[in-house]
Design an enzyme around this catalytic site. Structure first.
Site, PDB file in Angstrom:
ATOM      1  N   ASP A   1     -83.174  -0.088   7.555  1.00 23.57           N
ATOM      2  CA  ASP A   1     -81.832  -0.469   7.957  1.00 23.57           C
ATOM      3  C   ASP A   1     -80.927   0.767   8.018  1.00 23.57           C
ATOM      4  O   ASP A   1     -80.723   1.444   7.011  1.00 23.57           O
ATOM      5  CB  ASP A   1     -81.307  -1.470   6.915  1.00 23.57           C
ATOM      6  CG  ASP A   1     -80.006  -2.083   7.356  1.00 23.57           C
ATOM      7  OD1 ASP A   1     -79.927  -2.491   8.523  1.00 23.57           O
ATOM      8  OD2 ASP A   1     -79.063  -2.126   6.543  1.00 23.57           O
ATOM      9  N   THR A  50     -76.838  -1.142  13.607  1.00 21.58           N
ATOM     10  CA  THR A  50     -76.283   0.074  13.002  1.00 21.58           C
ATOM     11  C   THR A  50     -77.025   1.325  13.488  1.00 21.58           C
ATOM     12  O   THR A  50     -76.406   2.337  13.779  1.00 21.58           O
ATOM     13  CB  THR A  50     -76.361   0.007  11.466  1.00 21.58           C
ATOM     14  OG1 THR A  50     -77.686  -0.310  11.073  1.00 21.58           O
ATOM     15  CG2 THR A  50     -75.435  -1.056  10.935  1.00 21.58           C
ATOM     16  N   THR A  51     -78.345   1.229  13.597  1.00 23.94           N
ATOM     17  CA  THR A  51     -79.112   2.383  14.063  1.00 23.94           C
ATOM     18  C   THR A  51     -78.749   2.686  15.511  1.00 23.94           C
ATOM     19  O   THR A  51     -78.505   3.842  15.877  1.00 23.94           O
ATOM     20  CB  THR A  51     -80.619   2.097  13.948  1.00 23.94           C
ATOM     21  OG1 THR A  51     -80.881   1.535  12.678  1.00 23.94           O
ATOM     22  CG2 THR A  51     -81.425   3.359  14.127  1.00 23.94           C
ATOM     23  N   ASP A 106     -79.259  -9.345   8.591  1.00 22.15           N
ATOM     24  CA  ASP A 106     -79.109  -8.897   9.975  1.00 22.15           C
ATOM     25  C   ASP A 106     -79.198 -10.085  10.927  1.00 22.15           C
ATOM     26  O   ASP A 106     -78.404 -10.208  11.855  1.00 22.15           O
ATOM     27  CB  ASP A 106     -80.218  -7.893  10.351  1.00 22.15           C
ATOM     28  CG  ASP A 106     -79.915  -6.491   9.850  1.00 22.15           C
ATOM     29  OD1 ASP A 106     -78.883  -6.317   9.180  1.00 22.15           O
ATOM     30  OD2 ASP A 106     -80.714  -5.578  10.135  1.00 22.15           O
TER      31      ASP A 106
HETATM   32  P1  ADP Z   1     -80.526  -1.597  14.723  1.00 19.76           P
HETATM   33  O1  ADP Z   1     -80.145  -1.104  13.370  1.00 19.76           O
HETATM   34  O2  ADP Z   1     -79.821  -0.845  15.793  1.00 19.76           O
HETATM   35  O3  ADP Z   1     -80.418  -3.061  14.859  1.00 19.76           O
HETATM   36  P2  ADP Z   1     -83.367  -2.032  14.868  1.00 19.76           P
HETATM   37  O4  ADP Z   1     -84.397  -1.221  14.172  1.00 19.76           O
HETATM   38  O5  ADP Z   1     -83.106  -3.407  14.409  1.00 19.76           O
HETATM   39  O6  ADP Z   1     -82.051  -1.181  14.888  1.00 19.76           O
HETATM   40  O7  ADP Z   1     -83.810  -2.053  16.398  1.00 19.76           O
HETATM   41  C1  ADP Z   1     -83.082  -2.732  17.374  1.00 19.76           C
HETATM   42  C2  ADP Z   1     -83.683  -2.470  18.736  1.00 19.76           C
HETATM   43  O8  ADP Z   1     -85.026  -2.972  18.814  1.00 19.76           O
HETATM   44  C3  ADP Z   1     -82.884  -3.184  19.805  1.00 19.76           C
HETATM   45  O9  ADP Z   1     -82.656  -2.310  20.876  1.00 19.76           O
HETATM   46  C4  ADP Z   1     -83.808  -4.323  20.217  1.00 19.76           C
HETATM   47  O10 ADP Z   1     -83.622  -4.708  21.548  1.00 19.76           O
HETATM   48  C5  ADP Z   1     -85.167  -3.717  19.996  1.00 19.76           C
HETATM   49  N1  ADP Z   1     -86.219  -4.731  19.835  1.00 19.76           N
HETATM   50  C6  ADP Z   1     -86.247  -5.760  18.967  1.00 19.76           C
HETATM   51  N2  ADP Z   1     -87.363  -6.498  19.116  1.00 19.76           N
HETATM   52  C7  ADP Z   1     -88.080  -5.903  20.104  1.00 19.76           C
HETATM   53  C8  ADP Z   1     -89.346  -6.167  20.715  1.00 19.76           C
HETATM   54  N3  ADP Z   1     -90.101  -7.202  20.358  1.00 19.76           N
HETATM   55  N4  ADP Z   1     -89.759  -5.342  21.711  1.00 19.76           N
HETATM   56  C9  ADP Z   1     -88.998  -4.281  22.063  1.00 19.76           C
HETATM   57  N5  ADP Z   1     -87.803  -3.972  21.520  1.00 19.76           N
HETATM   58  C10 ADP Z   1     -87.341  -4.775  20.562  1.00 19.76           C
HETATM   59 MG    MG Z   2     -81.460  -4.588  13.992  1.00 19.68          MG
END
Ligand code: ADP
Ligand code: MG
Length: 544
Positions: free
Chosen positions: A63, A96-97, A392
């Protein structure tokens, strides 16, 4: 005659100052360093980080905001980037990322322009224009979502949990998250309101993640006050009390002089009578369960147990309030006024051992407006990370429902946004166009990073993705498992519009602010240690 140039000092001796290019360069480097730290955690194949505090506490997480908060970052510009993650966390609870990575990339691209002698204020202006346009394009790219669309809500919750420690149980956990959010959701003037505070998340080490459950009611980390009280009460009528069930102690220290033994007995009888009356009052209201915010006297415990009433004491104020919302009961401050109208209802109240702790479950509340998700998992670190993933997804569900708009994930929306921003840039003057194009390229960092983190070749994948968008496939995103482009919307990768809006706007605001800085003046650290007294004769060896 040559003139002696005296340097002029306007700052204290230990102040540090950097300006011009080198100030900009330092600031951008710091921002990039922060973004690079969290970048590898982005997306379903993102890696985790292990953070060890100076006390030896360990946190393993994916996270963004948790990583940055635990890192104790000191550099002033780096801190500004951390603030983006915090804002994102407070406003939406997810993304957040994404926000931090975009901010880092915006500054990285800006630096390239500055090196080509585009003035930072021109870049800042171009970025401002691009960011306004981006928010408008994002809104156009969004789809509507209704609260009745269970399937989509489910997908939003799953997308939020993909790639976290909760991954393997995401189906089960997202069902819990959707149910929880729908229970506490309320409508006012046609608008949907979700108060996340009404979803309590309790964690208990032990069992497996699949044992996590949703309780339509509240779970308390407390046990019943007396062992002979019943272990479970069906069709519970719940009294919520915020005063003590004790004999009132005197406000001031009073002395009671007892001169004869029967006086002592009379005194004790009096106390017993008062307690007995209080318990009678409670019983007369029809309550068979009481939750008390204050204490319950030993004698009162005994009487309550004899009447078969289940009682818990010293329940926190916030839990009492949640119990009121869950059971529909009223909080009673004076035992003399308690009546059947004040009681809340629950299908079942039970004492239960979870792991090695006694807990109280208030279950089966009809139309509960406050619910609890109980998270189970093998170790402390597992339950902590699962809790963050569930938070989240609850944040994403709230954002999706309250705004009513969602977008395709997996980098699809970012790729389309970049494409449309470039088109917008074509209508602008030379230098602004450069800045808008740089902004567009920076946004593409999201699909590129998703590909990189999955071990794919980012160049190949971006080429394929851009070609798909050029053909008009607006929701084409990264398939991180098959290593090619796919329709993210059809694949059920859905995110709330609000996550993207907030990420783009706070990332560009901070990037612009950093770009406009050309002078960093830092006061020297204050000496906190004790000052040495001045040495006689200017110190050094004494004269003999
Ligand atoms: P954040 O802290 O920004 O939420 P995450 O590690 O949760 O970071 O990653 C979010 C990103 O991962 C988003 O751009 C989302 O669209 C992408 N994502 C989530 N599930 C999938 C998936 N099954 N395939 C590809 N991308 C995905
Ligand atoms: Mg996320």
């Amino acid at each position: 005659m040559t003139q002696q140039v005296q340097p002029i000092f306007i700052l204290p001796e230990n102040a540090q100052r950097t300006y011009g290019r080198s100030a900009q360069h330092n600031n951008i480097a710091a921002a990039k360093a922060v973004a690079d730290t969290v970048r590898t955690t982005l997306g379903p194949k993102g890696m985790d980080k292990m953070l060890v505090s100076n006390l030896g506490d360990v946190v393993v997480t994916n996270d963004g905001v948790t990583i940055l908060e635990e890192m104790n970052i000191e550099h002033p510009t780096a801190k500004m980037i951390v603030e983006i993650a915090k804002t994102q966390e407070n406003e939406v609870g997810d993304g957040t990322t994404t926000a931090v990575v975009i901010a880092g990339e915006l500054l990285h691209k800006a630096e390239a322009l500055i090196e080509q002698d585009v003035h930072p204020t021109v870049v800042a202006k171009g970025y401002r224009m691009a960011s306004e346009k981006a928010l408008q394009i994002l809104r156009e790219l969004s789809f509507e979502i209704k609260e009745t669309d269970e399937a989509s809500l489910h997908r939003i919750a799953t997308t939020a949990m993909t790639g976290k420690g909760a991954e393997h149980a995401k189906e089960h956990l997202s069902t819990l998250a959707v149910k929880a959010v729908k229970s506490v959701m309320e409508k006012a003037e046609g608008k949907i309101i979700v108060d996340k505070d009404n979803i309590k998340i309790e964690k208990k080490v032990g069992g497996s993640v699949e044992d996590s459950e949703l309780v339509e009611g509240i779970i308390l980390d407390k046990e019943k006050v007396h062992p002979s009280m019943p272990d479970s009460v069906k069709n519970a009528k719940v009294a919520l009390i915020d005063c003590a069930v004790e004999v009132k102690s005197t406000e001031t220290d009073a002395k009671i002089q007892i001169t004869e033994p029967n006086q002592m007995q009379g005194f004790l009888d009096m106390e017993e009578k008062i307690i007995r009356e209080k318990v009678e009052k409670i019983a007369a209201s029809g309550a068979n369960v009481i939750f008390c915010q204050k204490g319950i006297d030993d004698l009162a415990q005994h009487f309550l147990a004899k009447k078969g009433i289940f009682a818990v004491r010293r329940v926190s104020q916030s839990d009492i309030e949640k119990l009121a919302r869950a059971t529909g009961g009223k909080i009673v401050s004076n035992l003399h006024d308690i009546s059947a109208d004040d009681l809340g209802k629950a299908g079942l109240v039970e004492a239960k051992r979870v792991g090695d702790e006694e807990m109280t479950f208030v279950r089966e509340c009809r139309n509960a407006k406050a619910v609890t998700i109980l998270i189970r998992g093998g170790t402390e670190h597992v339950v902590d990370e699962i809790k963050r993933a569930v938070e989240d997804s609850i944040g994403d569900l709230e954002a999706a429902l309250t705004v009513g708009k969602v977008v395709a994930g997996a980098g699809a929306t970012e790729t389309e946004l970049a494409l449309q921003l470039r088109k917008y840039g074509q209508g602008l003057s030379g230098r602004e166009q450069l800045a808008v194009n740089a902004f567009a390229e920076a946004i593409e960092v999201i699909p590129r990073t998703l590909a990189e983190n999955s071990g794919l070749d980012p160049i190949d994948l971006m080429t394929e993705l851009k070609a798909a968008h050029d053909r008009g496939e607006k929701t084409a995103g990264v398939d991180v498992f098959a290593g090619k482009a796919q329709d993210a919307w059809k694949a059920g990768i859905i995110e709330p519009l609000k996550v993207k809006l907030q990420a783009v706007s706070s990332a560009s605001e901070v990037a612009i602010m950093v770009l406009r800085i050309d002078d960093v003046i830092a006061a020297g650290k204050q000496d906190s240690g004790p000052k040495m007294p001045p040495m006689p004769n200017g110190g050094g060896m004494p004269d003999y």
